[in-house]
Design a protein around this motif. Structure first.
Motif, PDB file in Angstrom:
ATOM      1  N   SER A   1       0.382  -0.906  -0.209  1.00 64.17           N
ATOM      2  CA  SER A   1      -0.405  -0.005   0.414  1.00 64.17           C
ATOM      3  C   SER A   1       0.616   1.158  -0.296  1.00 64.17           C
ATOM      4  CB  SER A   1      -1.391   0.106   1.463  1.00 64.17           C
ATOM      5  OG  SER A   1      -0.443   0.166   2.308  1.00 64.17           O
ATOM      6  N   LYS A   2       0.030   2.475  -0.457  1.00 64.82           N
ATOM      7  CA  LYS A   2       0.849   3.893   0.126  1.00 64.82           C
ATOM      8  C   LYS A   2       1.193   4.329   0.524  1.00 64.82           C
ATOM      9  CE  LYS A   2       0.715   8.387  -1.614  1.00 64.82           C
ATOM     10  NZ  LYS A   2       1.565   8.895  -0.597  1.00 64.82           N
ATOM     11  N   ALA A   3       0.344   3.545   1.656  1.00 66.99           N
ATOM     12  CA  ALA A   3       1.003   4.030   3.295  1.00 66.99           C
ATOM     13  C   ALA A   3       2.275   2.665   3.533  1.00 66.99           C
ATOM     14  CB  ALA A   3       0.048   4.021   4.340  1.00 66.99           C
ATOM     15  N   GLN A   4       2.580   1.923   3.369  1.00 66.43           N
ATOM     16  CA  GLN A   4       3.421   1.513   4.181  1.00 66.43           C
ATOM     17  C   GLN A   4       4.375   1.691   3.090  1.00 66.43           C
ATOM     18  OE1 GLN A   4       0.951  -2.693   2.611  1.00 66.43           O
ATOM     19  NE2 GLN A   4       2.229  -3.227   4.567  1.00 66.43           N
ATOM     20  N   VAL A   5       4.537   1.946   1.726  1.00 64.50           N
ATOM     21  CA  VAL A   5       5.302   2.865   1.392  1.00 64.50           C
ATOM     22  C   VAL A   5       6.443   3.511   1.875  1.00 64.50           C
ATOM     23  CG1 VAL A   5       6.334   3.374  -1.119  1.00 64.50           C
ATOM     24  CG2 VAL A   5       5.707   1.620  -1.121  1.00 64.50           C
ATOM     25  N   ASP A   6       4.917   4.763   2.146  1.00 60.72           N
ATOM     26  CA  ASP A   6       5.490   5.994   3.164  1.00 60.72           C
ATOM     27  C   ASP A   6       6.250   5.676   4.405  1.00 60.72           C
ATOM     28  OD1 ASP A   6       3.740   7.564   1.503  1.00 60.72           O
ATOM     29  OD2 ASP A   6       2.266   7.403   2.199  1.00 60.72           O
ATOM     30  N   ASP A   7       6.020   4.470   5.238  1.00 57.65           N
ATOM     31  CA  ASP A   7       6.663   3.991   6.460  1.00 57.65           C
ATOM     32  C   ASP A   7       7.786   3.940   6.214  1.00 57.65           C
ATOM     33  OD1 ASP A   7       4.330   4.636   7.313  1.00 57.65           O
ATOM     34  OD2 ASP A   7       3.542   2.722   7.969  1.00 57.65           O
ATOM     35  N   GLU A   8       8.152   3.491   5.048  1.00 53.41           N
ATOM     36  CA  GLU A   8       9.586   2.704   4.647  1.00 53.41           C
ATOM     37  C   GLU A   8      10.325   3.589   3.025  1.00 53.41           C
ATOM     38  OE1 GLU A   8       9.892  -1.871   3.907  1.00 53.41           O
ATOM     39  OE2 GLU A   8       8.199  -1.832   5.924  1.00 53.41           O
ATOM     40  N   PHE A   9       9.638   4.705   2.413  1.00 49.66           N
ATOM     41  CA  PHE A   9      10.539   4.935   1.657  1.00 49.66           C
ATOM     42  C   PHE A   9      12.356   5.597   2.011  1.00 49.66           C
ATOM     43  CE2 PHE A   9      11.210   8.828  -0.684  1.00 49.66           C
ATOM     44  CZ  PHE A   9      11.391   8.666  -2.346  1.00 49.66           C
ATOM     45  N   ASP A  10      11.736   5.806   3.224  1.00 48.19           N
ATOM     46  CA  ASP A  10      13.293   6.738   3.421  1.00 48.19           C
ATOM     47  C   ASP A  10      14.110   5.776   3.488  1.00 48.19           C
ATOM     48  OD1 ASP A  10      12.682   9.246   3.858  1.00 48.19           O
ATOM     49  OD2 ASP A  10      12.227   9.707   5.429  1.00 48.19           O
ATOM     50  N   ASP A  11      13.395   4.192   4.454  1.00 48.77           N
ATOM     51  CA  ASP A  11      14.664   3.124   4.444  1.00 48.77           C
ATOM     52  C   ASP A  11      15.356   2.931   3.366  1.00 48.77           C
ATOM     53  OD1 ASP A  11      14.482   3.769   7.204  1.00 48.77           O
ATOM     54  OD2 ASP A  11      13.208   1.570   7.394  1.00 48.77           O
ATOM     55  N   ILE A  12      14.721   2.720   2.058  1.00 47.38           N
ATOM     56  CA  ILE A  12      14.336   2.276   0.724  1.00 47.38           C
ATOM     57  C   ILE A  12      15.719   3.274  -0.381  1.00 47.38           C
ATOM     58  CG2 ILE A  12      13.421   2.142  -1.767  1.00 47.38           C
ATOM     59  CD1 ILE A  12      10.906   1.124  -0.358  1.00 47.38           C
ATOM     60  N   ILE A  13      15.410   4.192  -0.323  1.00 49.72           N
ATOM     61  CA  ILE A  13      16.680   5.809  -1.086  1.00 49.72           C
ATOM     62  C   ILE A  13      17.508   5.107   0.268  1.00 49.72           C
ATOM     63  CG2 ILE A  13      16.854   8.050  -1.266  1.00 49.72           C
ATOM     64  CD1 ILE A  13      14.497   6.236  -2.717  1.00 49.72           C
ATOM     65  N   ALA A  14      17.773   5.491   1.411  1.00 46.57           N
ATOM     66  CA  ALA A  14      19.277   4.809   2.348  1.00 46.57           C
ATOM     67  C   ALA A  14      19.660   4.149   1.408  1.00 46.57           C
ATOM     68  CB  ALA A  14      18.911   5.625   3.687  1.00 46.57           C
ATOM     69  N   PHE A  15      19.107   2.578   1.718  1.00 52.40           N
ATOM     70  CA  PHE A  15      19.526   1.932   1.462  1.00 52.40           C
ATOM     71  C   PHE A  15      20.153   1.192   0.106  1.00 52.40           C
ATOM     72  CE2 PHE A  15      20.509  -2.906   0.118  1.00 52.40           C
ATOM     73  CZ  PHE A  15      20.562  -3.626   1.012  1.00 52.40           C
ATOM     74  N   ALA A  16      19.726   1.928  -0.914  1.00 52.56           N
ATOM     75  CA  ALA A  16      19.654   1.979  -2.341  1.00 52.56           C
ATOM     76  C   ALA A  16      21.257   3.145  -2.719  1.00 52.56           C
ATOM     77  CB  ALA A  16      19.143   3.170  -3.581  1.00 52.56           C
ATOM     78  N   GLU A  17      20.829   4.565  -1.779  1.00 51.39           N
ATOM     79  CA  GLU A  17      22.397   5.602  -1.906  1.00 51.39           C
ATOM     80  C   GLU A  17      22.406   6.863  -2.906  1.00 51.39           C
ATOM     81  OE1 GLU A  17      25.977   2.797  -1.833  1.00 51.39           O
ATOM     82  OE2 GLU A  17      25.678   2.277   0.058  1.00 51.39           O
ATOM     83  N   VAL A  18      20.862   6.488  -2.991  1.00 51.90           N
ATOM     84  CA  VAL A  18      20.158   7.267  -3.906  1.00 51.90           C
ATOM     85  C   VAL A  18      19.741   8.756  -3.091  1.00 51.90           C
ATOM     86  CG1 VAL A  18      20.517   5.665  -5.598  1.00 51.90           C
ATOM     87  CG2 VAL A  18      18.344   6.099  -4.667  1.00 51.90           C
TER      88      VAL A  18
END
Length: 244
Positions: free
Chosen positions: A121-138
Motif C-alpha cells: 500500500s501507499k501508506a506502507q511505502v510512505d513508512d519505508e520510503f526513507d529506508d529504501i532510498i538510504a539502502f539504495a544510496e540515491v
C-alpha cells in the motif's frame, strides 16, 4: 507433512536455435508429428522436485544448462512446455530486478509503482520510503528520471524495493554479481536477515561461494537433466567430478 511451498512436476522447456528459420514446403504439408524442427532444443526435461518452507536451495551447473530458466519457470515468468509448477506462497523476485521499472518516471515514482505492483500500500511505502532510498544510496537522485541513473544505481534501487517485500519465498538470480563490494555486503546482510526470518530461498549464482554461503540443498542441472538433488556440498562434488 505440510504441503511444499513449491511443487515442480516433470517439467521441460524448449527453445528455438534460429528464430528466423523458415519451414520448407515439405515441412509445412507434412503431418504435424512428422515435421522436422531441427532448430529447436530442450533446455531440460523431466525435472521434478519439491521445496518445503524454510529451505534454501541453490542451482548448480555450467553456463547454458538452464539454471536461470528454471528460476524463471518457478517465478512463473516462463511457462514450461511440459509438466507443471505450483507455487503456494507469495514470491519476492530478485530476478531481472530492473524489469518493470519505468525509465521516464522518477526514482520516487518508480519506488511507489514497483512496490504497488507487488501489493504494497501507499501508506506502507510512505513508512519505508526513507529506508529504501538510504539502502539504495540515491538520496540525491530521488526526483531524477530512472533512465538517467547508472546501471549500478538502477540495480540498487530495484534491490532496495524488492528485498523489502514481505513475501515468504525469495527467488534470487545473479543480483549479487552487480554493484561494488560495499553494496554486495549490504545485499548479503539483507538476504541473511530474510533467511533468519524463516523465508524460503531459491538461488542461482555463478559464485560457488555465494551458493555455499546461503544454501544447504543443491540442484545440479546438466545435459538437459536434473542430475542430482541433495546437500549443496555433494552437488558441487558431483559437478566438480564431471568437469575436473
Amino acid at each position: 507433512m505440510a504441503l511444499p511451498v513449491i511443487s515442480v512436476d516433470d517439467i521441460g522447456i524448449r527453445f528455438a536455435r534460429d528464430k528466423g528459420r523458415k519451414l520448407s514446403l515439405k515441412d509445412r504439408f507434412s503431418a504435424a508429428e512428422r515435421r522436422r524442427v531441427p532448430d529447436q532444443f530442450w533446455a531440460f526435461r523431466n525435472v521434478t522436485f519439491d521445496v518445503q518452507a524454510g529451505e534454501s536451495i541453490g542451482v548448480v551447473g555450467r553456463n547454458g544448462q538452464g539454471k536461470s530458466t528454471l528460476l524463471k519457470i518457478v517465478a512463473e515468468v516462463l511457462i514450461p512446455d511440459e509438466g507443471s509448477v505450483e507455487v503456494r506462497k507469495g514470491v519476492a523476485p530478485l530476478i531481472e530486478i530492473t524489469g518493470g521499472f519505468v525509465d521516464d518516471l522518477s526514482v520516487r515514482d518508480n519506488v511507489y509503482l514497483a512496490a504497488g505492483l507487488h501489493g504494497v500500500s501507499k501508506a506502507q511505502v510512505d513508512d519505508e520510503f526513507d529506508d529504501i532510498i538510504a539502502f539504495a544510496e540515491v538520496k540525491d537522485f530521488v526526483d531524477t528520471p530512472y533512465k538517467h541513473l547508472s546501471s549500478g544505481m538502477r540495480v540498487r534501487v530495484a534491490f532496495a524495493v524488492v528485498s523489502r517485500l514481505d513475501e515468504p519465498i525469495l527467488l534470487v538470480d545473479e543480483v549479487l554479481a552487480v554493484g561494488d563490494r560495499t553494496f554486495r555486503r549490504k545485499c548479503y546482510a539483507r538476504i541473511e536477515e530474510m533467511l533468519a526470518e524463516g523465508r524460503t530461498l531459491f538461488f542461482v549464482s555463478h559464485s560457488d561461494g555465494d551458493l555455499q554461503r546461503f544454501c544447504t540443498r543443491g540442484l545440479y542441472l546438466d545435459s538437459g537433466k536434473l542430475q542430482y538433488d541433495g546437500p549443496i556440498d555433494e552437488a558441487f562434488e558431483r559437478y566438480s567430478s564431471d568437469y575436473a
